[in-house]
Write a protein that holds these residues in place. Structure first.
Motif, PDB file in Angstrom:
ATOM      1  N   THR A   1       0.832  -1.200   0.000  1.00  0.00           N
ATOM      2  CA  THR A   1       0.000   0.000   0.000  1.00  0.00           C
ATOM      3  C   THR A   1       0.866   1.250   0.000  1.00  0.00           C
ATOM      4  OG1 THR A   1      -1.679  -1.205   1.249  1.00  0.00           O
ATOM      5  CG2 THR A   1      -1.859   1.181   1.207  1.00  0.00           C
ATOM      6  N   ARG A   2       1.921   1.241   0.813  1.00  0.00           N
ATOM      7  CA  ARG A   2       2.834   2.386   0.878  1.00  0.00           C
ATOM      8  C   ARG A   2       3.498   2.624  -0.481  1.00  0.00           C
ATOM      9  NH1 ARG A   2       6.096   1.370   5.458  1.00  0.00           N
ATOM     10  NH2 ARG A   2       4.364   2.286   6.585  1.00  0.00           N
ATOM     11  N   THR A   3       3.890   1.551  -1.149  1.00  0.00           N
ATOM     12  CA  THR A   3       4.516   1.687  -2.468  1.00  0.00           C
ATOM     13  C   THR A   3       3.521   2.222  -3.495  1.00  0.00           C
ATOM     14  OG1 THR A   3       6.011  -0.144  -1.974  1.00  0.00           O
ATOM     15  CG2 THR A   3       5.743   0.436  -4.282  1.00  0.00           C
ATOM     16  N   ALA A   4       2.307   1.712  -3.472  1.00  0.00           N
ATOM     17  CA  ALA A   4       1.290   2.170  -4.431  1.00  0.00           C
ATOM     18  C   ALA A   4       0.943   3.633  -4.218  1.00  0.00           C
ATOM     19  CB  ALA A   4       0.043   1.309  -4.312  1.00  0.00           C
ATOM     20  N   VAL A   5       0.787   4.044  -2.959  1.00  0.00           N
ATOM     21  CA  VAL A   5       0.460   5.444  -2.672  1.00  0.00           C
ATOM     22  C   VAL A   5       1.634   6.349  -3.046  1.00  0.00           C
ATOM     23  CG1 VAL A   5      -0.017   7.067  -0.797  1.00  0.00           C
ATOM     24  CG2 VAL A   5      -1.244   4.902  -0.909  1.00  0.00           C
ATOM     25  N   GLY A   6       2.844   5.912  -2.754  1.00  0.00           N
ATOM     26  CA  GLY A   6       4.028   6.703  -3.093  1.00  0.00           C
ATOM     27  C   GLY A   6       4.203   6.874  -4.589  1.00  0.00           C
ATOM     28  N   LEU A   7       4.012   5.788  -5.339  1.00  0.00           N
ATOM     29  CA  LEU A   7       4.149   5.888  -6.797  1.00  0.00           C
ATOM     30  C   LEU A   7       3.016   6.697  -7.407  1.00  0.00           C
ATOM     31  CD1 LEU A   7       5.403   2.323  -7.755  1.00  0.00           C
ATOM     32  CD2 LEU A   7       6.705   4.455  -7.652  1.00  0.00           C
ATOM     33  N   GLY A   8       1.828   6.601  -6.814  1.00  0.00           N
ATOM     34  CA  GLY A   8       0.715   7.434  -7.273  1.00  0.00           C
ATOM     35  C   GLY A   8       0.996   8.909  -7.040  1.00  0.00           C
TER      36      GLY A   8
ATOM     37  N   GLY B   1       8.730  14.761  -8.251  1.00  0.00           N
ATOM     38  CA  GLY B   1       8.007  13.537  -8.567  1.00  0.00           C
ATOM     39  C   GLY B   1       8.946  12.383  -8.849  1.00  0.00           C
ATOM     40  N   PHE B   2       9.979  12.630  -9.629  1.00  0.00           N
ATOM     41  CA  PHE B   2      10.943  11.564  -9.912  1.00  0.00           C
ATOM     42  C   PHE B   2      11.713  11.173  -8.658  1.00  0.00           C
ATOM     43  CE2 PHE B   2      10.383  12.736 -14.405  1.00  0.00           C
ATOM     44  CZ  PHE B   2      10.231  11.471 -14.933  1.00  0.00           C
ATOM     45  N   ALA B   3      12.074  12.149  -7.834  1.00  0.00           N
ATOM     46  CA  ALA B   3      12.789  11.851  -6.596  1.00  0.00           C
ATOM     47  C   ALA B   3      11.926  10.999  -5.666  1.00  0.00           C
ATOM     48  CB  ALA B   3      13.206  13.142  -5.902  1.00  0.00           C
ATOM     49  N   LEU B   4      10.648  11.331  -5.552  1.00  0.00           N
ATOM     50  CA  LEU B   4       9.740  10.541  -4.717  1.00  0.00           C
ATOM     51  C   LEU B   4       9.597   9.126  -5.261  1.00  0.00           C
ATOM     52  CD1 LEU B   4       7.744  10.335  -2.367  1.00  0.00           C
ATOM     53  CD2 LEU B   4       5.977  11.201  -3.925  1.00  0.00           C
ATOM     54  N   GLY B   5       9.498   8.997  -6.570  1.00  0.00           N
ATOM     55  CA  GLY B   5       9.398   7.667  -7.174  1.00  0.00           C
ATOM     56  C   GLY B   5      10.619   6.816  -6.907  1.00  0.00           C
ATOM     57  N   PHE B   6      11.805   7.400  -7.059  1.00  0.00           N
ATOM     58  CA  PHE B   6      13.032   6.650  -6.794  1.00  0.00           C
ATOM     59  C   PHE B   6      13.145   6.292  -5.318  1.00  0.00           C
ATOM     60  CE2 PHE B   6      14.833   8.505 -10.813  1.00  0.00           C
ATOM     61  CZ  PHE B   6      14.958   7.287 -11.453  1.00  0.00           C
ATOM     62  N   PHE B   7      12.720   7.210  -4.438  1.00  0.00           N
ATOM     63  CA  PHE B   7      12.779   6.929  -3.005  1.00  0.00           C
ATOM     64  C   PHE B   7      11.831   5.794  -2.626  1.00  0.00           C
ATOM     65  CE2 PHE B   7      11.281   7.762   1.346  1.00  0.00           C
ATOM     66  CZ  PHE B   7      12.481   7.580   2.014  1.00  0.00           C
ATOM     67  N   VAL B   8      10.627   5.809  -3.179  1.00  0.00           N
ATOM     68  CA  VAL B   8       9.641   4.767  -2.867  1.00  0.00           C
ATOM     69  C   VAL B   8      10.122   3.411  -3.375  1.00  0.00           C
ATOM     70  CG1 VAL B   8       7.309   3.962  -3.447  1.00  0.00           C
ATOM     71  CG2 VAL B   8       7.672   6.320  -2.738  1.00  0.00           C
TER      72      VAL B   8
ATOM     73  N   GLU C   1      15.608   3.077  -4.488  1.00  0.00           N
ATOM     74  CA  GLU C   1      16.841   3.295  -5.244  1.00  0.00           C
ATOM     75  C   GLU C   1      17.876   4.067  -4.428  1.00  0.00           C
ATOM     76  OE1 GLU C   1      17.650   2.054  -8.230  1.00  0.00           O
ATOM     77  OE2 GLU C   1      15.763   0.993  -8.136  1.00  0.00           O
ATOM     78  N   PHE C   2      17.428   4.894  -3.504  1.00  0.00           N
ATOM     79  CA  PHE C   2      18.344   5.569  -2.604  1.00  0.00           C
ATOM     80  C   PHE C   2      17.630   5.775  -1.272  1.00  0.00           C
ATOM     81  CE2 PHE C   2      16.140   8.991  -4.813  1.00  0.00           C
ATOM     82  CZ  PHE C   2      15.823   9.863  -3.790  1.00  0.00           C
ATOM     83  N   GLU C   3      18.410   5.945  -0.224  1.00  0.00           N
ATOM     84  CA  GLU C   3      17.851   6.126   1.104  1.00  0.00           C
ATOM     85  C   GLU C   3      18.365   7.430   1.697  1.00  0.00           C
ATOM     86  OE1 GLU C   3      18.666   2.758   3.520  1.00  0.00           O
ATOM     87  OE2 GLU C   3      17.818   1.346   2.081  1.00  0.00           O
ATOM     88  N   LEU C   4      17.541   8.048   2.490  1.00  0.00           N
ATOM     89  CA  LEU C   4      17.963   9.269   3.168  1.00  0.00           C
ATOM     90  C   LEU C   4      18.837   8.919   4.364  1.00  0.00           C
ATOM     91  CD1 LEU C   4      14.591  11.252   3.167  1.00  0.00           C
ATOM     92  CD2 LEU C   4      16.552  11.575   1.672  1.00  0.00           C
ATOM     93  N   PRO C   5      19.875   9.716   4.626  1.00  0.00           N
ATOM     94  CA  PRO C   5      20.710   9.428   5.799  1.00  0.00           C
ATOM     95  C   PRO C   5      19.942   9.711   7.095  1.00  0.00           C
ATOM     96  CG  PRO C   5      21.407  11.448   4.729  1.00  0.00           C
ATOM     97  CD  PRO C   5      20.346  10.839   3.859  1.00  0.00           C
ATOM     98  N   GLU C   6      20.266   8.962   8.122  1.00  0.00           N
ATOM     99  CA  GLU C   6      19.579   9.143   9.408  1.00  0.00           C
ATOM    100  C   GLU C   6      20.344  10.055  10.327  1.00  0.00           C
ATOM    101  OE1 GLU C   6      18.369   5.569  11.262  1.00  0.00           O
ATOM    102  OE2 GLU C   6      17.693   4.715   9.389  1.00  0.00           O
TER     103      GLU C   6
END
Length: 60
Positions: free
Chosen positions: A5-12, A45-52, A55-60
Motif C-alpha cells: 500500500t505504501r509503495t502504491a500510494v508513493g508511486l501514485g 516527482g521523480f525523486a519521490l518515485g526513486f525513493f519509494v 533506489e536511494f535512502e535518506l541518511p539518518e
C-alpha cells in the motif's frame, strides 16, 4: 499500512507530481520563476518515485 500500500500510494503521488509539473509548463506564464516551479514539481516527482522504489535512502 503495509509495504504494498505504501509503495502504491508513493508511486501514485510521484506520478501526480510529474503530471502536475508537466501540465504546469503549459498553463503557467513563460517566466523563469514559473517554469522553475514546474520543473521542481517534475524533479520532486521523480525523486519521490526513486525513493519509494528504494533506489536511494535518506541518511539518518
Amino acid at each position: 499500512m503495509d509495504e504494498r500500500t505504501r509503495t502504491a500510494v508513493g508511486l501514485g503521488g510521484a506520478a501526480l507530481l510529474v503530471v502536475a509539473g508537466t501540465l504546469a509548463t503549459g498553463y503557467l506564464p513563460s517566466q523563469p520563476r514559473s517554469q522553475l516551479l514546474a520543473g521542481a514539481l517534475i524533479v520532486a516527482g521523480f525523486a519521490l518515485g526513486f525513493f519509494v522504489l528504494g533506489e536511494f535512502e535518506l541518511p539518518e
